[in-house]
Design a protein around this motif. Structure first.
Motif, PDB file in Angstrom:
ATOM      1  N   GLY A  34      18.261  39.337  57.537  1.00  0.00           N
ATOM      2  CA  GLY A  34      17.491  38.660  58.564  1.00  0.00           C
ATOM      3  C   GLY A  34      18.360  37.773  59.433  1.00  0.00           C
ATOM      4  N   LYS A  35      17.806  36.649  59.868  1.00  0.00           N
ATOM      5  CA  LYS A  35      18.494  35.723  60.780  1.00  0.00           C
ATOM      6  C   LYS A  35      19.384  34.780  59.969  1.00  0.00           C
ATOM      7  CE  LYS A  35      15.911  37.230  64.280  1.00  0.00           C
ATOM      8  NZ  LYS A  35      14.937  36.346  64.937  1.00  0.00           N
ATOM      9  N   ILE A  36      20.474  35.294  59.461  1.00  0.00           N
ATOM     10  CA  ILE A  36      21.399  34.516  58.647  1.00  0.00           C
ATOM     11  C   ILE A  36      22.811  34.970  58.947  1.00  0.00           C
ATOM     12  CG2 ILE A  36      21.309  36.076  56.650  1.00  0.00           C
ATOM     13  CD1 ILE A  36      21.269  33.480  54.894  1.00  0.00           C
ATOM     14  N   LYS A  37      23.744  34.029  58.948  1.00  0.00           N
ATOM     15  CA  LYS A  37      25.112  34.340  59.351  1.00  0.00           C
ATOM     16  C   LYS A  37      25.806  35.284  58.366  1.00  0.00           C
ATOM     17  CE  LYS A  37      25.910  30.019  61.873  1.00  0.00           C
ATOM     18  NZ  LYS A  37      26.643  28.724  61.900  1.00  0.00           N
ATOM     19  N   ASN A  38      25.688  34.980  57.080  1.00  0.00           N
ATOM     20  CA  ASN A  38      26.412  35.750  56.073  1.00  0.00           C
ATOM     21  C   ASN A  38      25.469  36.702  55.340  1.00  0.00           C
ATOM     22  OD1 ASN A  38      28.630  34.160  56.756  1.00  0.00           O
ATOM     23  ND2 ASN A  38      28.284  32.717  55.091  1.00  0.00           N
ATOM     24  N   THR A  39      25.165  37.822  55.963  1.00  0.00           N
ATOM     25  CA  THR A  39      24.346  38.815  55.264  1.00  0.00           C
ATOM     26  C   THR A  39      25.163  39.401  54.117  1.00  0.00           C
ATOM     27  OG1 THR A  39      25.090  40.546  56.790  1.00  0.00           O
ATOM     28  CG2 THR A  39      23.034  39.429  57.320  1.00  0.00           C
ATOM     29  N   GLY A  40      24.485  39.744  53.041  1.00  0.00           N
ATOM     30  CA  GLY A  40      25.222  40.332  51.932  1.00  0.00           C
ATOM     31  C   GLY A  40      24.495  40.213  50.617  1.00  0.00           C
ATOM     32  N   LEU A  41      25.261  40.420  49.550  1.00  0.00           N
ATOM     33  CA  LEU A  41      24.743  40.434  48.188  1.00  0.00           C
ATOM     34  C   LEU A  41      25.316  39.245  47.434  1.00  0.00           C
ATOM     35  CD1 LEU A  41      23.078  42.489  46.323  1.00  0.00           C
ATOM     36  CD2 LEU A  41      25.325  43.165  45.456  1.00  0.00           C
ATOM     37  N   VAL A  42      24.453  38.443  46.800  1.00  0.00           N
ATOM     38  CA  VAL A  42      24.921  37.245  46.103  1.00  0.00           C
ATOM     39  C   VAL A  42      24.291  37.168  44.720  1.00  0.00           C
ATOM     40  CG1 VAL A  42      25.161  36.029  48.297  1.00  0.00           C
ATOM     41  CG2 VAL A  42      23.085  35.707  46.961  1.00  0.00           C
ATOM     42  N   GLU A  43      24.994  36.477  43.818  1.00  0.00           N
ATOM     43  CA  GLU A  43      24.456  36.213  42.482  1.00  0.00           C
ATOM     44  C   GLU A  43      24.599  34.727  42.198  1.00  0.00           C
ATOM     45  OE1 GLU A  43      24.844  37.638  37.794  1.00  0.00           O
ATOM     46  OE2 GLU A  43      26.183  38.471  39.324  1.00  0.00           O
ATOM     47  N   VAL A  44      23.494  34.088  41.916  1.00  0.00           N
ATOM     48  CA  VAL A  44      23.473  32.629  41.750  1.00  0.00           C
ATOM     49  C   VAL A  44      22.732  32.259  40.474  1.00  0.00           C
ATOM     50  CG1 VAL A  44      23.608  32.137  44.218  1.00  0.00           C
ATOM     51  CG2 VAL A  44      21.365  32.490  43.146  1.00  0.00           C
TER      52      VAL A  44
ATOM     53  N   MET B 166      14.089  33.944  58.674  1.00  0.00           N
ATOM     54  CA  MET B 166      13.518  34.021  60.022  1.00  0.00           C
ATOM     55  C   MET B 166      13.810  32.735  60.785  1.00  0.00           C
ATOM     56  SD  MET B 166      10.017  35.798  58.767  1.00  0.00           S
ATOM     57  CE  MET B 166      10.335  35.445  57.044  1.00  0.00           C
ATOM     58  N   ASP B 167      13.979  32.864  62.103  1.00  0.00           N
ATOM     59  CA  ASP B 167      14.248  31.687  62.911  1.00  0.00           C
ATOM     60  C   ASP B 167      13.094  31.414  63.870  1.00  0.00           C
ATOM     61  OD1 ASP B 167      14.472  33.417  65.074  1.00  0.00           O
ATOM     62  OD2 ASP B 167      16.644  33.218  65.273  1.00  0.00           O
ATOM     63  N   GLU B 168      13.303  30.473  64.791  1.00  0.00           N
ATOM     64  CA  GLU B 168      12.246  30.025  65.693  1.00  0.00           C
ATOM     65  C   GLU B 168      11.699  31.128  66.588  1.00  0.00           C
ATOM     66  OE1 GLU B 168      14.207  27.768  69.215  1.00  0.00           O
ATOM     67  OE2 GLU B 168      15.588  27.551  67.529  1.00  0.00           O
TER      68      GLU B 168
ATOM     69  N   ARG C 132      20.070  28.688  66.554  1.00  0.00           N
ATOM     70  CA  ARG C 132      18.614  28.689  66.467  1.00  0.00           C
ATOM     71  C   ARG C 132      18.151  27.865  65.265  1.00  0.00           C
ATOM     72  NH1 ARG C 132      17.423  29.820  71.193  1.00  0.00           N
ATOM     73  NH2 ARG C 132      15.347  30.679  70.703  1.00  0.00           N
ATOM     74  N   ASP C 133      16.898  27.461  65.281  1.00  0.00           N
ATOM     75  CA  ASP C 133      16.328  26.673  64.186  1.00  0.00           C
ATOM     76  C   ASP C 133      15.722  27.587  63.133  1.00  0.00           C
ATOM     77  OD1 ASP C 133      16.985  24.239  65.334  1.00  0.00           O
ATOM     78  OD2 ASP C 133      15.104  24.116  66.456  1.00  0.00           O
TER      79      ASP C 133
ATOM     80  N   ASP D 267      24.607  26.990  52.196  1.00  0.00           N
ATOM     81  CA  ASP D 267      25.942  26.911  51.606  1.00  0.00           C
ATOM     82  C   ASP D 267      26.572  28.291  51.423  1.00  0.00           C
ATOM     83  OD1 ASP D 267      25.517  24.239  51.532  1.00  0.00           O
ATOM     84  OD2 ASP D 267      25.157  24.107  49.379  1.00  0.00           O
ATOM     85  N   ILE D 268      25.768  29.258  51.021  1.00  0.00           N
ATOM     86  CA  ILE D 268      26.279  30.612  50.816  1.00  0.00           C
ATOM     87  C   ILE D 268      26.043  31.471  52.052  1.00  0.00           C
ATOM     88  CG2 ILE D 268      26.049  32.722  49.437  1.00  0.00           C
ATOM     89  CD1 ILE D 268      25.256  30.951  47.070  1.00  0.00           C
ATOM     90  N   GLY D 269      24.830  31.443  52.562  1.00  0.00           N
ATOM     91  CA  GLY D 269      24.477  32.285  53.707  1.00  0.00           C
ATOM     92  C   GLY D 269      24.982  31.773  55.044  1.00  0.00           C
ATOM     93  N   GLY D 270      25.439  30.527  55.095  1.00  0.00           N
ATOM     94  CA  GLY D 270      25.997  29.999  56.338  1.00  0.00           C
ATOM     95  C   GLY D 270      24.968  29.514  57.339  1.00  0.00           C
ATOM     96  N   GLY D 271      23.680  29.592  56.995  1.00  0.00           N
ATOM     97  CA  GLY D 271      22.640  29.117  57.899  1.00  0.00           C
ATOM     98  C   GLY D 271      22.239  30.134  58.953  1.00  0.00           C
ATOM     99  N   VAL D 272      21.441  29.672  59.895  1.00  0.00           N
ATOM    100  CA  VAL D 272      20.886  30.529  60.951  1.00  0.00           C
ATOM    101  C   VAL D 272      21.897  30.621  62.103  1.00  0.00           C
ATOM    102  CG1 VAL D 272      18.974  30.808  62.578  1.00  0.00           C
ATOM    103  CG2 VAL D 272      18.556  29.858  60.292  1.00  0.00           C
ATOM    104  N   PRO D 273      22.161  31.822  62.612  1.00  0.00           N
ATOM    105  CA  PRO D 273      23.165  31.975  63.676  1.00  0.00           C
ATOM    106  C   PRO D 273      22.642  31.605  65.065  1.00  0.00           C
ATOM    107  CG  PRO D 273      22.247  34.112  63.102  1.00  0.00           C
ATOM    108  CD  PRO D 273      21.624  33.112  62.154  1.00  0.00           C
ATOM    109  N   ASN D 274      23.566  31.573  66.006  1.00  0.00           N
ATOM    110  CA  ASN D 274      23.267  31.398  67.439  1.00  0.00           C
ATOM    111  C   ASN D 274      22.580  30.081  67.777  1.00  0.00           C
ATOM    112  OD1 ASN D 274      24.277  34.063  67.847  1.00  0.00           O
ATOM    113  ND2 ASN D 274      22.272  34.881  67.245  1.00  0.00           N
TER     114      ASN D 274
END
Length: 613
Positions: free
Chosen positions: A375-385, A450-452, A406-407, A397-404
């Motif tokens: 979705g609307k996230i900088k670091n798309t991928g597979l994570v294990e937490v 999802m973003d704004e 946006r809120d 912290d892992i996904g890098g937040g919302v790109p561009n």
């Protein structure tokens, strides 16, 4: 395999083989990197190594998914563990020459920290990886999944040897119980208890099934595990079979996962060759073998009784429970079903002990969880937490937040029948019980951000449309009730709904949750109920004001041309409905009755003079 001692000797031999070959290039061969060109990179590396007479000194290994899909293709050079990302075939000549001939690092291909701007050499130091804890994915991206020797070199099948030669079946079940492992397929039922039910049930034969029918939009956890580490799943299944007293197993995998099927087939052949499948495993009287069943892609076959029906050659439809599959499952016999990630946890529990596993996570949700970030996230991928981590840590912290710039608006967790959570729920610990309390669910592990710019009414409509299309049609609450809900949502997005439609939508959703036959049907209204709960103002804007605040629902939008118009006429030429008129070099106008709201005019306007609201 005749004994645990023989297996340990094999492991030592294969480890020594790896140590002798110091220089290795790991090329991520997960589905994401394949789509971005990793195979071309791999082939270019082979050619360039030959051109420089390095083919005997440097080994190329195509691995499974390394997780950081946003930065693929990924190449890691060992023994230094140098992490190169977004590598193309055109970069290979420079990479080989500098890395292996000149002893230099290609800095332009390193990962750049988004905050400091510094280049990071090792992936251990990248936030995306450093915040994770890998139990299930510890081999993914590190080994050749098509070579059993790599799996054995990292201790593969030793848990099986330990279980068969040092533990009784009940002791295996007790260890899994004590670990606190809950099913990772969505329901979160205690795994050890499920195994106990199957073991205690009477039957002339018992079965073990792996549910790899991953059908959630945006989810790729199971596929990545199967592609990156298939033997770990096989080992977990074999241990489960020993625990419950089964000699036959099935992996039900979606036919849309051809790479996963290919690697599973190879893994099964190799496991038979080495004596991990077949008869008298580790010199005992225990026999077990596995067969692959390819599913046709029906979402409902993720429900275990529908999956069983499909394996039996019937239409995939759920049945009422009880009896549960552990009592009466495949062909009427006791059957244990777990998903891919659940089985992938078993070897670690047996090898390291239940206490080690149970120290990770929360009291009610032990261990780790694998998520796919989309979705609307900088670091798309597979994570294990670890369980209990907050949603905010995963997304930011892992996904890098919302790109561009946006809120953030919402995160949808748990697949199409999960729930959408707003920003004020981001501090929520991610575990089974906490998510249920706020109207969501763990599901298999899909996270869609999802973003704004996303309309939550349209999001609910999208997921419900998926559910309606995938309903098996067996029970009226799901097959008919969700259709009525979808009709109301479509009325809302078209500006034709009334306030009382919102009440009817909510009533229908609650009724379906209470009366649908299977778990999928009961969870089907979740996207609607959760968005009604947390984003009701958006619904009311659609119904009362006939406006879509996010500018998504086309029927509720109005287009007009602002004073910035220079009369270039590009919009006139582009409009398919002939709705725009005006003289050259003068402000144009849009005929609202003719406008079909396609947005073509906005795309071609060089002055950003066309506004939609």
């Amino acid at each position: 395999m005749k004994s645990l001692e023989a297996l340990k000797k094999l492991q030592k031999d294969f480890q020594e083989d790896l140590e002798e070959l110091e220089k290795r290039i790991l090329v991520c061969g997960g589905t994401g990197c394949i789509s971005s060109g990793c195979r071309e990179v791999r082939d270019a590396l082979k050619e360039e190594l030959i051109n420089n007479n390095l083919e005997s000194e440097v080994k190329i290994v195509e691995t499974g998914c390394h997780g950081f899909c946003e930065k693929g293709p990924i190449v890691i050079v060992y023994p230094e563990r140098i992490f190169y990302c977004e590598v193309s075939a055109e970069d290979v000549k420079e990479l080989v020459e500098k890395q292996f001939l000149q002893g230099e690092i290609v800095e332009r291909l390193l990962y750049q920290d988004p905050v400091s701007g510094e280049n990071i050499f090792s992936y251990d130091d990248i936030d995306f990886y450093s915040k994770q804890q890998k139990l299930v994915l510890n081999n993914c991206g590190e080994i050749n999944p098509e070579n059993i020797k790599d799996y054995l070199a990292r201790g593969g099948y030793q848990a099986l040897g330990k279980a068969l030669t040092e533990m009784k079946p009940q002791e295996v079940i007790d260890e899994v119980k004590q670990s606190g492992l809950r099913g990772r397929g969505g329901g979160g039922f205690p795994t050890g208890l499920k195994w106990q039910f199957a073991r205690d049930s009477k039957g002339s034969k018992k079965y073990v099934i792996c549910n790899a029918d991953e059908g959630d939009p945006g989810a790729f956890m199971d596929e990545s595990i199967l592609v990156g580490d298939p033997h770990k799943v096989l080992e977990g299944m074999i241990i489960a079979a020993y625990a419950i007293g089964s000699d036959e197993g099935y992996i039900y995998v979606r036919a849309e996962y051809p790479l996963a099927i290919k690697r599973l087939e190879k893994a099964i052949v190799q496991a038979r060759e080495y004596g991990f499948l077949g008869k008298e495993l580790f010199g005992t009287e225990f026999n077990f073998d596995i067969e692959i069943k390819a599913g046709a892609g029906a979402f409902v076959c993720g429900e275990e009784t529908a999956l069983i029906a499909s394996i039996e050659g019937k239409r995939g439809m759920p049945r009422a429970r009880p009896p549960f599959p552990a009592q009466k499952g495949l062909w009427g016999q006791p059957t244990n079903i777990n998903n891919v990630e659940t089985y992938a946890n078993i070897a670690g529990i047996i090898n390291n002990g239940a206490k080690v596993f149970s120290k990770i996570g929360t009291e009610g949700s032990r261990g780790t969880k694998v998520f796919s970030l989309t979705g609307k996230i900088k670091n798309t991928g597979l994570v294990e937490v670890p369980m209990g981590i907050s949603m905010k840590e995963i997304i930011y912290d892992i996904g890098g937040g919302v790109p561009n710039g946006r809120d953030f608006k919402a995160v949808q967790i748990g697949g199409p029948s999960g729930g959408c959570l707003p920003e004020d729920k981001l501090d929520l610990p991610v575990d089974y019980d906490s998510l249920l309390e706020v109207g969501a669910m763990m599901g298999s592990g899909g996270l869609v951000v999802m973003d704004e710019d996303n309309c939550m009414v349209d999001i609910a409509r999208f997921f419900l449309n998926f559910i309606v299309g995938e309903s098996c049609g067996k029970c009226a609450p799901c097959s008919e009730g969700t259709k009525r809900m979808l009709e109301i949502l479509e009325k809302i997005t078209e500006g034709k709904a009334k306030v009382e439609d919102l009440e009817q939508l909510e009533t229908l959703g609650k009724m379906i949750k209470d009366t649908a036959l299977c778990g999928l049907g009961q969870a089907a209204p979740n996207p609607v109920l959760s968005t009604l709960n947390y984003f009701r103002a958006e619904y009311e804007a659609h119904v009362k004001d006939k406006k879509c605040p996010s500018g998504v629902c086309q029927s509720l939008l109005e287009y007009y041309i602002a004073d910035d118009c220079r009369g270039c006429t590009k919009c006139v030429k582009e409009c398919p409905a002939g709705a725009i008129s005006g003289q050259v070099k003068k402000q144009h106008i849009i005929d609202k009755d003719k406008c079909i709201k396609c947005g073509a005019c906005i795309e071609v306007c060089p002055f950003d003079a066309i506004v939609k609201e």
